[in-house]
Design an enzyme around this catalytic site. Structure first.
Site, PDB file in Angstrom:
ATOM      1  N   ASP A 313       0.819  -1.203   0.000  1.00 55.90           N
ATOM      2  CA  ASP A 313       0.000   0.000   0.000  1.00 55.90           C
ATOM      3  C   ASP A 313       0.860   1.264   0.000  1.00 55.90           C
ATOM      4  O   ASP A 313       1.936   1.301   0.594  1.00 55.90           O
ATOM      5  CB  ASP A 313      -0.902  -0.012   1.243  1.00 55.90           C
ATOM      6  CG  ASP A 313      -1.817   1.184   1.321  1.00 55.90           C
ATOM      7  OD1 ASP A 313      -2.653   1.333   0.417  1.00 55.90           O
ATOM      8  OD2 ASP A 313      -1.689   1.969   2.279  1.00 55.90           O
ATOM      9  N   GLU A 366       1.028  -0.493  -5.097  1.00 51.07           N
ATOM     10  CA  GLU A 366       0.063   0.571  -5.341  1.00 51.07           C
ATOM     11  C   GLU A 366       0.881   1.857  -5.483  1.00 51.07           C
ATOM     12  O   GLU A 366       1.248   2.480  -4.492  1.00 51.07           O
ATOM     13  CB  GLU A 366      -0.939   0.705  -4.195  1.00 51.07           C
ATOM     14  CG  GLU A 366      -2.043   1.708  -4.513  1.00 51.07           C
ATOM     15  CD  GLU A 366      -2.495   2.524  -3.322  1.00 51.07           C
ATOM     16  OE1 GLU A 366      -3.486   3.253  -3.454  1.00 51.07           O
ATOM     17  OE2 GLU A 366      -1.855   2.470  -2.266  1.00 51.07           O
TER      18      GLU A 366
END
Length: 638
Positions: A313, A366
């Site tokens: 993330d 990401e």
């Protein structure tokens, strides 16, 4: 109380590797480990706190009295000790006195394998344990076909809000698996991708502000329950991807912040150590022990829970020192630049370690910027990820679909631009949770037009995602034509499946997944330049795109023609590589999907009329806001 003879669990090599920052499985040494010492059952505790003056373990077993069970210091800043008659299930924390002797807030164990269910904040003695895995067949074959060449379509899930019990309570890991597995198999996905499951004090963070990185959240059960969840998916032939959060952590007093009275895990200077957007703390990636903590945690999920992939993330926030900061709010690197060199080195080492230890697993970034070679090997200067989320495709695509059908002819570049940079990375195409929260509305709610047009646009969006090269990710609820934004506190709108139009979206996604898996041309070249070619990307007047998905040897080509207007295009001629005949594999306007039934039935016979660089062409009916997938009849070569 007599002291039990307790040989250190950490040998000289452990201390050396911890200090060097290369201990890949520090979780086997640090934390709480039930064991027998001197013939007495108890638990060995070890915690890294190099600047503490005193460290004790406390809990109900000693009335939370830090005088009862002090730990002894050892090399590499580790404190350790053995507490008799303390076993699995006991609550505990560490009591630390800082560098000046000051008493600090009680701290949870950074390496705890289990945590008290929030709002409780204690760690729970658990140990690594032995789970009887039943997924040997899956583990033996999962990397046999490289994931870049394999069909990959992930259903993104937040475990706490996919479904709820009738009273509104959470389902357990085992209950979710029992219901989610047949659902995901029916829809034809290859993987589930889970929002982070590490223990997190604030449920509204969705797991993206974790403090118990080694502990699956107790909201849904025990670590063994989560292992059973993964095991069940594997035995059903489904992979499990886990969102992993090394970018930041919350500043809760019982957590990592100022752990031993100093900025141990985070930077001291807020210009380096605090996220401005989320009011969280940033790991000090230049500290070797912090690297050990994070990389050991990544391997822990792969080693002990058989996770197939880690989606990392907020990578962009790690790469840039000035991420979401104004001038004067950040400190340049040693060369005067904005790149976080320590984070770059950490990410490269993370990927190298994961692929060295688990070559059949994969990593996904990401990452939303133009940072080069995110998914290229570190040996050629890349960050080493297996894949990168294509945030540009997502942003441009959703922006295009938000425009009215009448004006889409002026925005066609928003769809075609992604193919100018496609070959630079291995992409995942995300229709993720981030796009259906914070006032953005549901995907259906973002579509223009009448109710029928909005439903048709959503069907067309899904078809575009499955036609475009790149691995697929779809957030839960999209398949229901969810009308409201995702709410982590309630279940999805399951009642939508009782209505024919939303059920049509559900069934279309099932058939798109089936087609994606069945036809190698739709997945083998997802990450290769030979896997895609435009037939015609210039028909702005009609807002039509036509493309080919191919295999390396040009066999098994699939043609896709998409009409982004609400008008039927009759007698539309398109060039195709098929000669003897072809057929319509899927049409998003089929009545079974809620469409109007503008189909191209039966055997289609290409004519020897050159068009779009092909020697043959077809006359088609292009449905309104619809996509048509075509392939050669068996025996006809593309």
């Amino acid at each position: 109380m007599p002291r039990i003879p307790f040989p250190s669990r950490l040998g000289p090599m452990d201390h050396h590797l911890l200090a060097e920052g290369t201990h890949r499985r520090a979780y086997e040494k640090l934390g709480a480990h039930p064991m027998v010492a001197g013939g007495v059952a108890g638990t060995a505790f070890a915690v890294w706190a190099p600047n503490a003056r005193r460290v004790s373990v406390v809990g109900p077993f000693n009335a939370w009295d830090g005088r009862r069970h002090p730990l002894r210091p050892s090399d590499a800043g580790v404190w350790e000790g053995f507490v008799p008659d303390v076993g699995p299930g006991e609550l505990y924390k560490f009591e630390l006195h800082g560098p000046r002797g000051e008493l600090l807030p009680l701290k949870a164990d950074p390496y705890a394998f289990r945590c008290e269910v929030p709002p409780g904040t204690a760690s729970v003695v658990h140990g690594l344990g032995d789970y009887a895995w039943g997924d040997a067949e899956w583990m033996a074959v999962r990397g046999r076909v490289p994931i870049h060449r394999a069909p990959f379509s992930a259903y993104e899930v937040h475990l706490g809000s996919w479904r709820r019990r009738p009273d509104g309570g959470y389902l357990s890991y085992r209950e979710i698996a029992e219901q989610l597995i047949p659902y995901v198999r029916y829809l034809g996905f290859t993987h589930v991708e889970l929002l982070p499951v590490g223990e997190h004090p604030f449920f509204g963070s969705w797991g993206y502000q974790p403090l118990g990185l080694f502990a699956p959240t107790g909201r849904y059960g025990t670590p063994e329950d989560f292992k059973a969840f993964v095991d069940a998916f594997h035995r059903a032939g489904l992979g499990v991807v886990l969102d992993w959060v090394p970018a930041h952590f919350p500043g809760d007093a019982h957590g990592l912040a100022s752990f031993d009275g100093t900025h141990l895990y985070e930077h001291a200077d807020p210009r380096q150590g605090r996220h401005m957007d989320w009011d969280t703390l940033i790991y000090n990636y230049g500290r070797r022990e912090v690297q050990t903590f994070l990389i050991s945690n990544a391997l822990y999920w792969l080693d002990r829970f058989h996770i197939d992939g880690l989606r990392v993330d907020a990578v962009a926030s790690m790469l840039y020192l000035d991420y979401s900061r104004k001038p004067g709010q950040w400190i340049p690197n040693r060369y005067g630049g904005r790149e976080n060199l320590e984070a770059v080195a950490f990410l490269r080492r993370f990927n190298e370690t994961v692929y060295a230890e688990h070559p059949d697993a994969f990593t996904i970034a990401e990452e939303s910027t133009a940072w080069p070679m995110v998914s290229r090997p570190t040996s050629v200067g890349g960050l080493g990820f297996g894949f990168k989320w294509n945030m540009g495709w997502m942003h441009d695509t959703l922006g295009y679909f938000a425009s009215t059908m009448l004006h889409r002819r002026y925005h066609q570049d928003e769809l075609t631009f992604s193919m100018l940079y496609h070959g630079t990375e291995n992409h995942v195409l995300p229709l993720s949770h981030d796009e259906v929260v914070h006032g953005k509305r549901s995907l259906l709610g973002r579509m223009p037009g009448s109710e029928w047009e909005r439903l048709a646009n959503l069907r067309l969006l899904l078809a575009w995602a499955f036609a475009h090269p790149g691995k697929k990710l779809v957030f839960m609820g999209t398949e229901l034509g969810q009308t409201r934004e995702w709410n982590h506190s309630t279940a999805l709108e399951w009642e939508r499946l009782d209505q024919p139009e939303p059920k049509g979206i559900h069934d279309l996604l099932r058939d798109l997944n089936a087609l994606h898996r069945a036809r190698p041309s739709l997945h083998e070249g997802d990450c290769e330049s030979w896997g895609f070619a435009w037939i015609d990307c210039g028909d702005r007047a009609n807002s039509v795109l036509s493309l080919l998905r191919k295999r390396a040897d040009s066999r098994d080509a699939t043609a896709v023609i998409l009409n982004f207007t609400a008008m039927v295009h009759r007698d539309y001629r398109v060039g195709v590589p098929f000669q003897a005949g072809c057929r319509e594999l899927l049409n998003t306007d089929a009545e079974v999907y809620g469409g109007q039934g503008f189909l191209n039935p039966g055997r289609l016979r290409p004519e020897p009329i050159p068009r779009h660089g092909h020697g043959h062409s077809l006359i088609l009916t292009l449905p309104p806001l619809g996509a048509v997938f075509l392939a050669a009849e068996p025996g006809d070569e593309a």
